[in-house]
Design a protein around this motif. Sequence first.
Motif, short mmCIF file in Angstrom:
data_model
loop_
_atom_site.label_atom_id
_atom_site.label_comp_id
_atom_site.label_asym_id
_atom_site.label_seq_id
_atom_site.Cartn_x
_atom_site.Cartn_y
_atom_site.Cartn_z
N TRP A 1 5.46 -11.99 4.11
CA TRP A 1 6.26 -10.87 4.22
C TRP A 1 7.45 -10.96 5.01
O TRP A 1 8.64 -10.57 4.65
N TYR B 1 9.49 -14.67 -11.17
CA TYR B 1 8.64 -14.10 -9.99
C TYR B 1 9.63 -13.58 -8.88
O TYR B 1 9.67 -12.74 -8.37
N SER C 1 5.90 1.27 -0.01
CA SER C 1 5.51 0.06 1.00
C SER C 1 5.08 0.80 2.43
O SER C 1 4.13 0.36 3.17
N TYR D 1 -7.54 -13.35 -7.44
CA TYR D 1 -6.80 -13.73 -6.40
C TYR D 1 -7.25 -15.25 -5.77
O TYR D 1 -6.13 -16.09 -5.34
N TYR E 1 1.80 0.35 4.51
CA TYR E 1 1.50 -0.03 5.96
C TYR E 1 0.89 0.93 6.68
O TYR E 1 -0.13 0.73 7.49
N HIS F 1 -0.94 -13.73 6.58
CA HIS F 1 0.05 -13.53 5.26
C HIS F 1 1.36 -12.87 5.64
O HIS F 1 2.22 -13.22 4.95
N ASN G 1 1.42 -11.30 -8.75
CA ASN G 1 1.38 -12.70 -8.17
C ASN G 1 0.70 -13.63 -9.25
O ASN G 1 0.77 -14.84 -9.22
N HIS H 1 -0.63 -5.77 -6.86
CA HIS H 1 -0.15 -6.96 -6.24
C HIS H 1 -0.84 -8.12 -6.92
O HIS H 1 -0.04 -9.32 -6.98
C1 HEM Z 1 -3.37 -15.41 -3.35
C2 HEM Z 1 -2.65 -14.39 -3.45
C3 HEM Z 1 -1.66 -13.83 -2.74
C4 HEM Z 1 -0.38 -14.29 -2.83
C5 HEM Z 1 0.23 -15.09 -3.68
C6 HEM Z 1 0.39 -13.28 -2.31
C7 HEM Z 1 1.59 -13.10 -2.13
C8 HEM Z 1 2.60 -12.17 -1.34
C9 HEM Z 1 3.93 -12.30 -1.03
C10 HEM Z 1 4.70 -13.49 -1.77
C11 HEM Z 1 4.32 -11.25 -0.17
C12 HEM Z 1 5.67 -11.03 0.20
C13 HEM Z 1 6.47 -10.22 -0.71
C14 HEM Z 1 6.29 -8.99 -0.94
O1 HEM Z 1 6.31 -7.99 0.18
O2 HEM Z 1 5.64 -8.52 -2.17
C15 HEM Z 1 3.14 -10.76 -0.19
C16 HEM Z 1 3.15 -9.42 0.60
C17 HEM Z 1 1.92 -8.73 0.86
N1 HEM Z 1 0.54 -8.88 0.59
FE1 HEM Z 1 0.06 -10.54 -0.53
N2 HEM Z 1 -0.54 -12.01 -1.71
C18 HEM Z 1 -1.85 -12.44 -1.90
C19 HEM Z 1 -2.89 -11.94 -1.43
C20 HEM Z 1 -2.88 -10.76 -0.86
C21 HEM Z 1 -4.27 -10.19 -0.39
C22 HEM Z 1 -5.53 -10.73 -0.80
C23 HEM Z 1 -3.98 -8.90 0.31
C24 HEM Z 1 -4.91 -7.98 0.71
C25 HEM Z 1 -5.96 -8.16 1.36
C26 HEM Z 1 -2.54 -9.03 0.22
C27 HEM Z 1 -1.75 -8.04 1.09
C28 HEM Z 1 -0.37 -8.07 0.86
C29 HEM Z 1 0.46 -6.98 1.48
C30 HEM Z 1 -0.19 -5.74 2.16
C31 HEM Z 1 1.90 -7.36 1.56
C32 HEM Z 1 3.02 -6.30 1.93
C33 HEM Z 1 3.55 -5.66 0.69
C34 HEM Z 1 4.81 -4.94 1.12
O3 HEM Z 1 5.52 -5.03 1.96
O4 HEM Z 1 5.11 -3.99 0.15
N3 HEM Z 1 -1.94 -10.21 -0.27
N4 HEM Z 1 1.98 -11.24 -0.73
#
Ligand code: HEM
Length: 210
Positions: free
Chosen positions: A114, A33, A50, A197, A54, A109, A19, A15
Amino acid sequence: MALTGLFLSFFLIIHLAGNLQLLLPGESARLQYNSYSQLLGGNPLVIAISFVLYACIILHTVDAVYLSFKSTKANGISYSRDRRGRASTWYSRHMMALGIIIFLFLVIHFKDYWYQYKFGDLPLDENGNKDLYTLVMVSFEKLWYVILYVVAIIALGYHLLHGVFSAHRTIGLFHPVYNRIIKVMGIIFAVVITLGYILIPVLIYLNHQV
Ligand code: HEM
């Protein structure tokens, strides 16, 4: 707890790598992106993984609550002078509190990114992909939102610091010779994930200011 935690740690690396593309310069970063997100979101294997992700988040949380109840019941004593700080770190004794901060962060988040990406009405970019890039960029224009991310990511860092080390014992890799190496690797992992991050919201915010 250890296995779901290790899977979640692996997700954090992927992830973060995805990002970090947000920090690429120029207009092409937006298209890159968005098409990267579209590629992942439309891949059946990634969609299947995914669901494992979850399930791991839910299992890890439920397991933590269960273990915390069990240990409160087993300890049951309140100390007049708490000297546990001499034998353990503060963050290893507050894994639950750190976990709650991370959980609350994940609720926000998921709601903001999401849900918007999967079910929201996002505008499309020139390639016809949902413009997730602009959604993320605009959200990090707000200082309070950046601070929220930084606080949650620091909590995640401390959570990882203890989690990675204790996980290797749980899965039976405890060995006096390798303990030190695993501890150092755990620290490096936690620091790299935390700084990586944090860099994203902070640099995007600072870029908006100039
Ligand atoms: C600053 C940094 C971060 C950004 C810019 C970011 C961005 C995103 C975005 C745009 C999504 C929605 C699109 C997708 O499903 O991939 C997403 C999903 C997610 N993010 Fe992040 N994220 C960040 C940090 C984190 C952190 C620190 C965690 C965990 C503690 C996290 C956990 C998740 C999870 C579990 C999903 C769902 C993934 C999925 O549906 O497969 N994210 N994030």
